[in-house]
Design a protein around this motif. Structure first.
Motif, PDB file in Angstrom:
ATOM      1  N   ARG A   1      -2.550  14.556  74.092  1.00 15.57           N
ATOM      2  CA  ARG A   1      -3.234  14.663  72.834  1.00 15.57           C
ATOM      3  C   ARG A   1      -2.670  13.685  71.657  1.00 15.57           C
ATOM      4  NH1 ARG A   1      -0.641  18.969  69.368  1.00 15.57           N
ATOM      5  NH2 ARG A   1       0.986  19.585  70.628  1.00 15.57           N
ATOM      6  N   PHE A   2      -3.332  13.598  70.856  1.00 17.52           N
ATOM      7  CA  PHE A   2      -3.005  12.974  69.425  1.00 17.52           C
ATOM      8  C   PHE A   2      -3.820  13.278  68.434  1.00 17.52           C
ATOM      9  CE2 PHE A   2      -6.188   9.842  71.537  1.00 17.52           C
ATOM     10  CZ  PHE A   2      -6.940   9.785  70.654  1.00 17.52           C
ATOM     11  N   ILE A   3      -3.293  12.902  67.223  1.00 14.62           N
ATOM     12  CA  ILE A   3      -3.666  13.236  66.045  1.00 14.62           C
ATOM     13  C   ILE A   3      -3.860  12.089  65.197  1.00 14.62           C
ATOM     14  CG2 ILE A   3      -3.370  14.783  63.890  1.00 14.62           C
ATOM     15  CD1 ILE A   3      -1.718  16.760  65.833  1.00 14.62           C
ATOM     16  N   ILE A   4      -4.872  11.816  64.495  1.00 14.38           N
ATOM     17  CA  ILE A   4      -4.947  10.951  63.397  1.00 14.38           C
ATOM     18  C   ILE A   4      -5.451  11.515  62.008  1.00 14.38           C
ATOM     19  CG2 ILE A   4      -6.453   8.856  63.079  1.00 14.38           C
ATOM     20  CD1 ILE A   4      -6.971   8.166  65.869  1.00 14.38           C
ATOM     21  N   SER A   5      -4.564  10.788  61.295  1.00 22.33           N
ATOM     22  CA  SER A   5      -4.696  11.622  59.814  1.00 22.33           C
ATOM     23  C   SER A   5      -4.737  10.340  58.761  1.00 22.33           C
ATOM     24  CB  SER A   5      -3.640  12.572  59.674  1.00 22.33           C
ATOM     25  OG  SER A   5      -2.342  11.870  59.831  1.00 22.33           O
ATOM     26  N   GLY A   6      -5.005  10.463  57.863  1.00 23.71           N
ATOM     27  CA  GLY A   6      -4.850   9.572  56.711  1.00 23.71           C
ATOM     28  C   GLY A   6      -5.907   9.729  55.636  1.00 23.71           C
ATOM     29  N   ALA A   7      -5.758   8.799  54.443  1.00 21.66           N
ATOM     30  CA  ALA A   7      -6.625   9.073  53.391  1.00 21.66           C
ATOM     31  C   ALA A   7      -7.626   7.816  53.177  1.00 21.66           C
ATOM     32  CB  ALA A   7      -5.934   9.309  51.796  1.00 21.66           C
TER      33      ALA A   7
ATOM     34  N   GLN B   1      -0.410  10.036  65.642  1.00 22.23           N
ATOM     35  CA  GLN B   1       0.801  10.868  66.257  1.00 22.23           C
ATOM     36  C   GLN B   1       0.188  11.409  67.610  1.00 22.23           C
ATOM     37  OE1 GLN B   1       3.855  12.563  64.673  1.00 22.23           O
ATOM     38  NE2 GLN B   1       3.881  12.470  67.102  1.00 22.23           N
ATOM     39  N   GLY B   2       1.019  11.067  68.782  1.00 19.80           N
ATOM     40  CA  GLY B   2       0.724  11.322  69.920  1.00 19.80           C
ATOM     41  C   GLY B   2       1.705  12.207  70.422  1.00 19.80           C
ATOM     42  N   PHE B   3       1.481  12.841  71.760  1.00 21.31           N
ATOM     43  CA  PHE B   3       2.025  13.919  72.479  1.00 21.31           C
ATOM     44  C   PHE B   3       1.892  13.587  73.792  1.00 21.31           C
ATOM     45  CE2 PHE B   3       0.622  15.525  68.372  1.00 21.31           C
ATOM     46  CZ  PHE B   3       1.773  16.470  67.725  1.00 21.31           C
ATOM     47  N   GLY B   4       3.163  13.523  74.458  1.00 21.87           N
ATOM     48  CA  GLY B   4       3.196  12.981  76.090  1.00 21.87           C
ATOM     49  C   GLY B   4       3.349  14.467  76.788  1.00 21.87           C
ATOM     50  N   ALA B   5       3.124  14.249  78.074  1.00 24.55           N
ATOM     51  CA  ALA B   5       3.200  15.426  79.198  1.00 24.55           C
ATOM     52  C   ALA B   5       4.761  15.298  79.353  1.00 24.55           C
ATOM     53  CB  ALA B   5       2.771  15.005  80.523  1.00 24.55           C
ATOM     54  N   CYS B   6       5.415  16.319  78.946  1.00 22.08           N
ATOM     55  CA  CYS B   6       6.728  16.589  79.172  1.00 22.08           C
ATOM     56  C   CYS B   6       6.739  18.339  79.453  1.00 22.08           C
ATOM     57  CB  CYS B   6       7.757  16.654  77.891  1.00 22.08           C
ATOM     58  SG  CYS B   6       7.916  14.806  77.549  1.00 22.08           S
ATOM     59  N   HIS B   7       7.814  18.978  80.233  1.00 22.82           N
ATOM     60  CA  HIS B   7       7.799  20.425  80.295  1.00 22.82           C
ATOM     61  C   HIS B   7       9.030  21.007  79.763  1.00 22.82           C
ATOM     62  CE1 HIS B   7       4.338  20.221  82.850  1.00 22.82           C
ATOM     63  NE2 HIS B   7       4.817  19.130  83.616  1.00 22.82           N
ATOM     64  N   PRO B   8       8.878  22.011  79.288  1.00 20.95           N
ATOM     65  CA  PRO B   8       7.843  23.129  79.307  1.00 20.95           C
ATOM     66  C   PRO B   8       6.913  22.701  78.242  1.00 20.95           C
ATOM     67  CG  PRO B   8       9.913  24.048  78.430  1.00 20.95           C
ATOM     68  CD  PRO B   8      10.394  22.786  78.743  1.00 20.95           C
ATOM     69  N   THR B   9       7.309  21.801  77.104  1.00 27.38           N
ATOM     70  CA  THR B   9       6.326  21.593  76.064  1.00 27.38           C
ATOM     71  C   THR B   9       6.255  19.923  76.003  1.00 27.38           C
ATOM     72  OG1 THR B   9       8.115  21.471  74.452  1.00 27.38           O
ATOM     73  CG2 THR B   9       7.014  23.868  74.833  1.00 27.38           C
ATOM     74  N   ASP B  10       5.023  19.656  75.534  1.00 25.39           N
ATOM     75  CA  ASP B  10       4.626  18.287  75.230  1.00 25.39           C
ATOM     76  C   ASP B  10       6.037  17.572  74.310  1.00 25.39           C
ATOM     77  OD1 ASP B  10       2.459  18.411  76.704  1.00 25.39           O
ATOM     78  OD2 ASP B  10       1.035  18.201  75.064  1.00 25.39           O
ATOM     79  N   CYS B  11       6.118  16.256  74.410  1.00 23.94           N
ATOM     80  CA  CYS B  11       7.173  15.515  73.949  1.00 23.94           C
ATOM     81  C   CYS B  11       6.276  14.953  72.538  1.00 23.94           C
ATOM     82  CB  CYS B  11       7.393  14.330  74.806  1.00 23.94           C
ATOM     83  SG  CYS B  11       8.204  14.537  76.229  1.00 23.94           S
ATOM     84  N   VAL B  12       6.973  15.106  71.493  1.00 23.68           N
ATOM     85  CA  VAL B  12       6.203  14.372  70.399  1.00 23.68           C
ATOM     86  C   VAL B  12       6.907  13.018  70.149  1.00 23.68           C
ATOM     87  CG1 VAL B  12       6.519  14.446  67.862  1.00 23.68           C
ATOM     88  CG2 VAL B  12       6.497  16.788  69.280  1.00 23.68           C
ATOM     89  N   TRP B  13       5.764  12.145  69.967  1.00 21.88           N
ATOM     90  CA  TRP B  13       6.068  10.693  69.719  1.00 21.88           C
ATOM     91  C   TRP B  13       6.132  10.463  68.236  1.00 21.88           C
ATOM     92  CZ3 TRP B  13       1.333   8.236  72.951  1.00 21.88           C
ATOM     93  CH2 TRP B  13       1.545   8.427  74.366  1.00 21.88           C
ATOM     94  N   ASN B  14       7.011   9.367  68.292  1.00 23.02           N
ATOM     95  CA  ASN B  14       7.080   9.119  66.682  1.00 23.02           C
ATOM     96  C   ASN B  14       5.907   8.575  66.393  1.00 23.02           C
ATOM     97  OD1 ASN B  14       9.619   9.421  66.515  1.00 23.02           O
ATOM     98  ND2 ASN B  14      10.220   7.381  67.329  1.00 23.02           N
ATOM     99  N   PRO B  15       5.652   8.903  64.863  1.00 27.10           N
ATOM    100  CA  PRO B  15       4.160   8.307  64.244  1.00 27.10           C
ATOM    101  C   PRO B  15       4.220   6.831  64.122  1.00 27.10           C
ATOM    102  CG  PRO B  15       5.600   9.544  62.562  1.00 27.10           C
ATOM    103  CD  PRO B  15       6.288   9.676  63.936  1.00 27.10           C
ATOM    104  N   ALA B  16       2.906   6.302  64.065  1.00 25.51           N
ATOM    105  CA  ALA B  16       2.612   5.009  64.147  1.00 25.51           C
ATOM    106  C   ALA B  16       1.699   4.658  63.088  1.00 25.51           C
ATOM    107  CB  ALA B  16       2.417   4.502  65.302  1.00 25.51           C
ATOM    108  N   GLU B  17       1.563   3.741  62.733  1.00 19.49           N
ATOM    109  CA  GLU B  17       0.385   3.139  61.742  1.00 19.49           C
ATOM    110  C   GLU B  17      -0.647   2.546  62.776  1.00 19.49           C
ATOM    111  OE1 GLU B  17      -0.412  -0.399  58.415  1.00 19.49           O
ATOM    112  OE2 GLU B  17       0.991  -0.591  59.428  1.00 19.49           O
TER     113      GLU B  17
END
Length: 140
Positions: free
Chosen positions: A46-52, A60-76
């Motif tokens: 999944r990913f979240i796109i935010s901004g004004a 902000q992306g999330f990768g498949a890791c176990h037991p919970t998703d890995c949080v990627w660093n945010p990117a412009e």
């Protein structure tokens, strides 16, 4: 005198063209939380796109890791139109340097879904092959 008027007219035309070419619409369609339609993916879940605004979007992306998703660093996130004179955003891209790999992500709409293509290049000397993935996401 004539040359001065011609130069001034050309400068005004360039300024008008540059200001008219700014992306003003469509970028809000990227905003929100998006989930991979493939619930068994080994890649981006999944990913979240935010901004004004179109010049201040964050991926902000999330990768498949176990037991919970890995949080990627945010990117412009940078949005793109179909042409230099268009003001409607249809595509977006980002670059993320995680130290061990550099990933370029591109987004494009396919109906109401977003298609994410990732190009990953390993820079850590591990010998792993660079690779590309494509996944489809729906708005949550």
């Amino acid at each position: 005198m004539r040359r001065g008027i011609a130069v001034a007219a050309a400068a005004l035309l360039v300024v008008s063209f540059v200001s008219a070419a700014s992306i003003t619409t469509g970028w809000t369609a990227f905003l929100g939380t998006w989930v991979n339609v493939d619930c068994s993916t080994r890649g981006c879940t999944r990913f979240i796109i935010s901004g004004a605004g179109p010049d201040g979007l964050v991926f902000q992306g999330f990768g498949a890791c176990h037991p919970t998703d890995c949080v990627w660093n945010p990117a412009e996130l940078v949005v793109y139109a179909d042409s230099v004179g268009d003001t409607q955003a249809f595509y977006a891209a980002w670059t993320l340097n995680e130290g061990f790999a550099i990933t370029i992500g591109t987004l494009r709409f396919q109906g109401l879904n977003l298609v994410l293509t990732l190009y990953t290049r390993f820079v850590d000397g591990s010998g792993r092959s660079n690779y590309m993935t494509t996944d489809t996401f729906r708005r949550m």
